[in-house]
Write an enzyme that holds these catalytic residues in place. Structure first.
Site, PDB file in Angstrom:
ATOM      1  CG  HIS A 160      -1.655 -56.853  59.722  1.00  0.00           C
ATOM      2  ND1 HIS A 160      -1.398 -57.461  60.929  1.00  0.00           N
ATOM      3  CD2 HIS A 160      -2.617 -55.929  59.970  1.00  0.00           C
ATOM      4  CE1 HIS A 160      -2.183 -56.954  61.867  1.00  0.00           C
ATOM      5  NE2 HIS A 160      -2.937 -56.013  61.313  1.00  0.00           N
ATOM      6  CB  SER A 287      23.704 -59.416  40.070  1.00  0.00           C
ATOM      7  OG  SER A 287      24.206 -60.737  39.978  1.00  0.00           O
ATOM      8  CE  LYS A 293      18.491 -59.121  41.674  1.00  0.00           C
ATOM      9  NZ  LYS A 293      19.172 -60.104  42.491  1.00  0.00           N
ATOM     10  CD  GLU A 300      19.511 -55.016  49.459  1.00  0.00           C
ATOM     11  OE1 GLU A 300      19.096 -56.172  49.513  1.00  0.00           O
ATOM     12  OE2 GLU A 300      20.273 -54.618  48.563  1.00  0.00           O
TER      13      GLU A 300
END
Ligand code: ARG
Length: 467
Positions: A160, A287, A293, A300
Site C-alpha cells: 500500500h 528542466s 531538476k 517515465e
C-alpha cells in the site's frame, strides 16, 4: 491494361488500374518492407520445394536462387526501389525478381499471398522472440549486477506504499528479475507456437499441384526437436489465424508491464522523498526552467511506452474480433502494432539495462529508512508465538504496544520492560533483540525470503542462467 499488368500481379481481370487514392490507402509497403528478408527466405524455400517436385527445372531454380541472392544484397545495401503502386513487400519482390529472370513467373505456383504473409510473419516472430530474449538477458544482467552489489543493503519493503517490513535491495531487485525470467520463458513459448509452417495452404484450400509441404517446412526451419516438419493442419485456419500475433503482442505488453513497475520503483526511490537511489546523468534530463531538476525521464518513458504496448495488443484484438474466416484485408493492419511493440520493447530493454548499469544506492539513507523498529512489529508477534501465545493474541498485544509508543511519542523499543510485560506476561527482557535487523534477516533463510544466504543463492542461480 498492359500498364496495369506490369504493375500488379492480380491485374488480369481488371480493365482499370486502382485509383491513386486507393493505392495510397491500400499500400502496406511503407511498413511491411521490413519483412523482405523473411519473404525472400520464404520464396527460396518455396522455389526449392517446386524444384524438388519437378515444377522448376534446375536452371530455373538456379536463376531464381541467384535473383533472390541479388535482391537480398540490394535490400541490405538499402539500394532497392520500393514502389507504392506495387502495394506490398510480396509484389514488390516478385516484380523485382521478374526483371532478373523469367523463371520468376513460375515462383507463385501453389502459393498465395495469404500463406506467404503468414509464413513471413512466423519467420519474423521466431527471429523477434530470439532478439527480445537477448535484450532481456541484457536487462536481467544489469539488474542482477545491481542486486549483487547491494545484496544485503536493507531497505523498507512496502505494501500500500506504506513501509511494511525490512527487505534488502537484493531481495527487491531479484523480485523484478523473477518477473523478467517469466517473460523470457513466455517469449520461448511464443517462438515455439510460431514454429509451424503455413506454406502450402495457398489462399485457403491448398493446391492441386504435387506440393511437398514437409520439404519446404524443413528448409525454412519449421521443425520439431527430431527435425520433423511442423505443418499447419488446416489451410483455412492457417491463413486466418493471428494467434501468434496476439501472443507476441501480449508477451511484449506483459514484459513492458514488468519494466514499468520496475521503473516506478526507481522513480519513487529516486525522489527526494525516498532518496534511496542515484540515477546516472546519462539517462536523466534537466528542466528547461528549473535549474536544480534532474528528472528520471528514462523510467517515465518506459512507463509511458507501456501504455502504448498495451494499446497495440488491444488494437490487434479488436481488429481480429469480428472477422469471418478466412483472410480479410483488415488483417493487413495486423503488422504495425506488432512491429511497434517489438521495436519499442527492444528499446525499453536496452534503456533499462543502461540505467541500471549506472545507478547506485545511497546506503546511509536506505539503512536509516529500514531501521524503524515498527518494520519488525510482526517479528515481535512471531517472538510471542514461539512462546506459545496464539498469533491473533500476539498480533493484538503488539498492536497495543505500538499504540502505547505512539501516544507516548517514543520509539517502540523505548517502552520499558514493565510496560511491555504488562501487555503480555510472556514478553521477557530479551524482547528488544527482535529488533536487530541482522538477526531478523538471518531468521529468514527459507526459500522466497530475504535471508542473506538465500539471496546469495538466488544471485548465483541467475548468474549461472545468464552466463
Ligand atoms: N499485404 C497483404 C497483408 O499484409 C498481403 C496479403 C494479401 N492477400 C490478399 N488476399 N489480398 O495482409
Amino acid at each position: 491494361m498492359a500498364d496495369n499488368e506490369k504493375q500488379v500481379s492480380w491485374g488480369g481481370r481488371f480493365s482499370h488500374k486502382p485509383d491513386d487514392l486507393m493505392q495510397v490507402f491500400g499500400e502496406s509497403i511503407s511498413f511491411d518492407q521490413r519483412l523482405a528478408p523473411y519473404d525472400l527466405q520464404g520464396s527460396l524455400g518455396h522455389a526449392s520445394m517446386l524444384a524438388h517436385v519437378g515444377l522448376l527445372d534446375e536452371r530455373e531454380f538456379n536463376q531464381i536462387k541467384q535473383g533472390i541472392e541479388e535482391l537480398s544484397e540490394e535490400i541490405l545495401q538499402a539500394d532497392f526501389p520500393w514502389k507504392l503502386e506495387l502495394e506490398d513487400v510480396h509484389m514488390n519482390l516478385e516484380q523485382a525478381l521478374r526483371t532478373k529472370t523469367e523463371a520468376a513467373d513460375k515462383l507463385h505456383a501453389g502459393r498465395s499471398r495469404n500463406d506467404q504473409v503468414a509464413t513471413d510473419m512466423r519467420l519474423f516472430f521466431k527471429d523477434a522472440c530470439h532478439q527480445i530474449k537477448t535484450a532481456l538477458e541484457g536487462s536481467m544482467r544489469s539488474a542482477l549486477d545491481l542486486a549483487d552489489r547491494y545484496a544485503l543493503l536493507p531497505i523498507p519493503g512496502y505494501t500500500h506504499l506504506q513501509r511494511a517490513q525490512p527487505v534488502t535491495v537484493g531481495h527487491h531487485l531479484l523480485a523484478h528479475l523473477e518477473a523478467l525470467g517469466r517473460d523470457y520463458d513466455r517469449f520461448s513459448t511464443v517462438a515455439d507456437h510460431a514454429n509451424v509452417c503455413p506454406l502450402g495452404s495457398g489462399a485457403i484450400a491448398g493446391s492441386t499441384l504435387p506440393l511437398d509441404r514437409g520439404f519446404a517446412a524443413k528448409i525454412l526451419g519449421f521443425v520439431d526437436e527430431n527435425g520433423d516438419p511442423r505443418l499447419t493442419p488446416n489451410g483455412m485456419d492457417a491463413v486466418a489465424d493471428r494467434d501468434v500475433f496476439v501472443e507476441f503482442a501480449s508477451a511484449c505488453a506483459g514484459c513492458a508491464l514488468h519494466l514499468s513497475r520496475l521503473a516506478e520503483d526507481f522513480i519513487l526511490w529516486n525522489s527526494s522523498e525516498f532518496g534511496f537511489v542515484e540515477l546516472p546523468d546519462s539517462f536523466t534530463t534537466g528542466s528547461s526552467l528549473m535549474p536544480q531538476k534532474k528528472n528520471p525521464d528514462s523510467f517515465e518513458l518506459i512507463r509511458g511506452k507501456t501504455g502504448r504496448l498495451i494499446g497495440n495488443l488491444q488494437n490487434l484484438l479488436v481488429t481480429i474480433k469480428g472477422l469471418p474466416l478466412t483472410y480479410n484485408r483488415d488483417l493487413q493492419e495486423d503488422k504495425p502494432p506488432v512491429f511497434d511493440s517489438f521495436d519499442q520493447l527492444c528499446l525499453c530493454l536496452a534503456v533499462v539495462a543502461g540505467v541500471l548499469r549506472e545507478s547506485s544506492f545511497h546506503e546511509d539513507v536506505c539503512r536509516q529508512a529500514a531501521s524503524d523498529p515498527l518494520l519488525l512489529a510482526t517479528d515481535l508477534a512471531d517472538y510471542l508465538v514461539e512462546k506459545g501465545v496464539p498469533f491473533r493474541k500476539a498480533h493484538h498485544v503488539v498492536g497495543e504496544l505500538v499504540s502505547l509508543a505512539e501516544s507516548q511519542k517514543c520509539v517502540l523499543t523505548e517502552l520499558t520492560d514493565e510496560q511491555a510485560k504488562a501487555s503480555c506476561p510472556q514478553i521477557e527482557s530479551d524482547w528488544r533483540e527482535v529488533f536487530d535487523l541482522e538477526r531478523a534477516f538471518l531468521k529468514r533463510e527459507k526459500p522466497g525470503m530475504p535471508g542473506p544466504n538465500h539471496i546469495k543463492g538466488r544471485i548465483e542461480y541467475w548468474r549461472s542462467l545468464l552466463a
